[in-house]
Scaffold this motif. Structure first.
Motif, PDB file in Angstrom:
ATOM      1  N   ALA A  62       0.869  -1.181   0.000  1.00 53.49           N
ATOM      2  CA  ALA A  62       0.000   0.000   0.000  1.00 53.49           C
ATOM      3  C   ALA A  62       0.904   1.230   0.000  1.00 53.49           C
ATOM      4  CB  ALA A  62      -0.898  -0.016   1.234  1.00 53.49           C
ATOM      5  N   TRP A  63       0.414   2.335  -0.529  1.00 62.86           N
ATOM      6  CA  TRP A  63       1.265   3.519  -0.641  1.00 62.86           C
ATOM      7  C   TRP A  63       1.848   3.964   0.705  1.00 62.86           C
ATOM      8  CZ3 TRP A  63       4.351   5.107  -4.022  1.00 62.86           C
ATOM      9  CH2 TRP A  63       4.938   6.357  -3.903  1.00 62.86           C
ATOM     10  N   PRO A  64       1.100   3.941   1.820  1.00 60.81           N
ATOM     11  CA  PRO A  64       1.730   4.322   3.099  1.00 60.81           C
ATOM     12  C   PRO A  64       2.926   3.429   3.455  1.00 60.81           C
ATOM     13  CG  PRO A  64      -0.638   4.393   3.313  1.00 60.81           C
ATOM     14  CD  PRO A  64      -0.351   3.753   1.975  1.00 60.81           C
ATOM     15  N   ASP A  65       2.895   2.165   3.052  1.00 59.41           N
ATOM     16  CA  ASP A  65       4.021   1.263   3.314  1.00 59.41           C
ATOM     17  C   ASP A  65       5.211   1.594   2.413  1.00 59.41           C
ATOM     18  OD1 ASP A  65       2.644  -0.254   5.324  1.00 59.41           O
ATOM     19  OD2 ASP A  65       1.521  -1.212   3.703  1.00 59.41           O
ATOM     20  N   VAL A  66       4.943   2.018   1.177  1.00 57.56           N
ATOM     21  CA  VAL A  66       6.018   2.501   0.304  1.00 57.56           C
ATOM     22  C   VAL A  66       6.652   3.732   0.935  1.00 57.56           C
ATOM     23  CG1 VAL A  66       6.566   3.505  -1.960  1.00 57.56           C
ATOM     24  CG2 VAL A  66       4.995   1.559  -1.802  1.00 57.56           C
ATOM     25  N   ARG A  67       5.819   4.637   1.423  1.00 58.74           N
ATOM     26  CA  ARG A  67       6.337   5.853   2.075  1.00 58.74           C
ATOM     27  C   ARG A  67       7.217   5.503   3.278  1.00 58.74           C
ATOM     28  NH1 ARG A  67       3.986  11.038   0.992  1.00 58.74           N
ATOM     29  NH2 ARG A  67       5.607  11.626   2.441  1.00 58.74           N
ATOM     30  N   GLU A  68       6.815   4.496   4.050  1.00 53.87           N
ATOM     31  CA  GLU A  68       7.637   4.047   5.179  1.00 53.87           C
ATOM     32  C   GLU A  68       9.007   3.619   4.673  1.00 53.87           C
ATOM     33  OE1 GLU A  68       7.414   0.914   8.906  1.00 53.87           O
ATOM     34  OE2 GLU A  68       6.388   0.365   7.040  1.00 53.87           O
ATOM     35  N   ALA A  69       9.044   2.876   3.578  1.00 51.77           N
ATOM     36  CA  ALA A  69      10.324   2.428   3.008  1.00 51.77           C
ATOM     37  C   ALA A  69      11.147   3.616   2.523  1.00 51.77           C
ATOM     38  CB  ALA A  69      10.077   1.448   1.869  1.00 51.77           C
ATOM     39  N   LEU A  70      10.506   4.598   1.927  1.00 51.22           N
ATOM     40  CA  LEU A  70      11.218   5.773   1.402  1.00 51.22           C
ATOM     41  C   LEU A  70      11.897   6.575   2.508  1.00 51.22           C
ATOM     42  CD1 LEU A  70       8.670   7.085  -1.265  1.00 51.22           C
ATOM     43  CD2 LEU A  70      10.797   5.812  -1.660  1.00 51.22           C
TER      44      LEU A  70
END
Length: 177
Positions: A62-70
């Protein structure tokens, strides 16, 4: 925390407890959802299966999880600090900026600022093998993307970085090695 060693490789990874395996995977992609998804698929029969699961997990985030990785990635052109494995890998991946001239580095800094203002997160590129000028060219090209297109590019860049880092994890590269 146990680290996968070259002698252990995939067998060592498969033998870790779930929390240990998740910690190892967070150096490959700093999303907890990613780490949980990959650990849930163990044991893996071979490196290709683990790599495919890791790439699939990144693409499914999910996009919030991508943001966490970023959040774990430094700006392109800025050296990651600290002694950790992820910081060490980031420094290796961005080696193409080491000999860059002031003009290119200034362009990267300005481009990073424009990118972050436009998209709200760090510019991510799989920098392995790229020169600083190539990273800058890609950054400038991506500034023309709309939000949907850029999110797709970010996922693929994150998947490419993760693919490389899984190989490093299994080879035992990183802290103290």
């Amino acid at each position: 925390m146990p680290n996968v060693t070259p002698a252990e490789g995939l067998a060592g990874f498969n033998a870790l407890t779930p929390p240990e395996a998740e910690r190892e995977l967070l150096a490959c992609c700093a999303s907890r959802a990613f780490a949980r998804a990959v650990v849930a698929g163990r044991p893996y029969d071979d490196e290709a299966a683990l790599t495919a699961a890791a790439v699939g997990a990144v693409r499914a985030l999910a996009w919030p999880d991508v943001r966490e990785a970023l959040e774990a990635h430094p700006r392109v052109g800025e050296r990651a600090g600290g002694p950790g494995r992820e910081a060490s890998w980031s420094r290796q991946e961005q080696a193409g900026t080491a000999g860059a001239g002031r003009k290119v580095l200034a362009g990267l800094a300005a481009g990073n600022a424009r990118y972050e203002e436009r998209f709200g997160h760090v510019y991510l590129v799989c920098a392995t093998g790229l020169t600083a000028a190539e990273m800058l060219d890609r950054l400038e090209g991506r500034l023309g993307n709309d939000e949907t297109a850029e999110r797709a590019v970010v996922r693929e860049e994150l998947a490419a970085i993760t693919r490389l880092r899984v190989a490093k994890l299994l080879a035992g590269q990183g802290e103290g090695r």
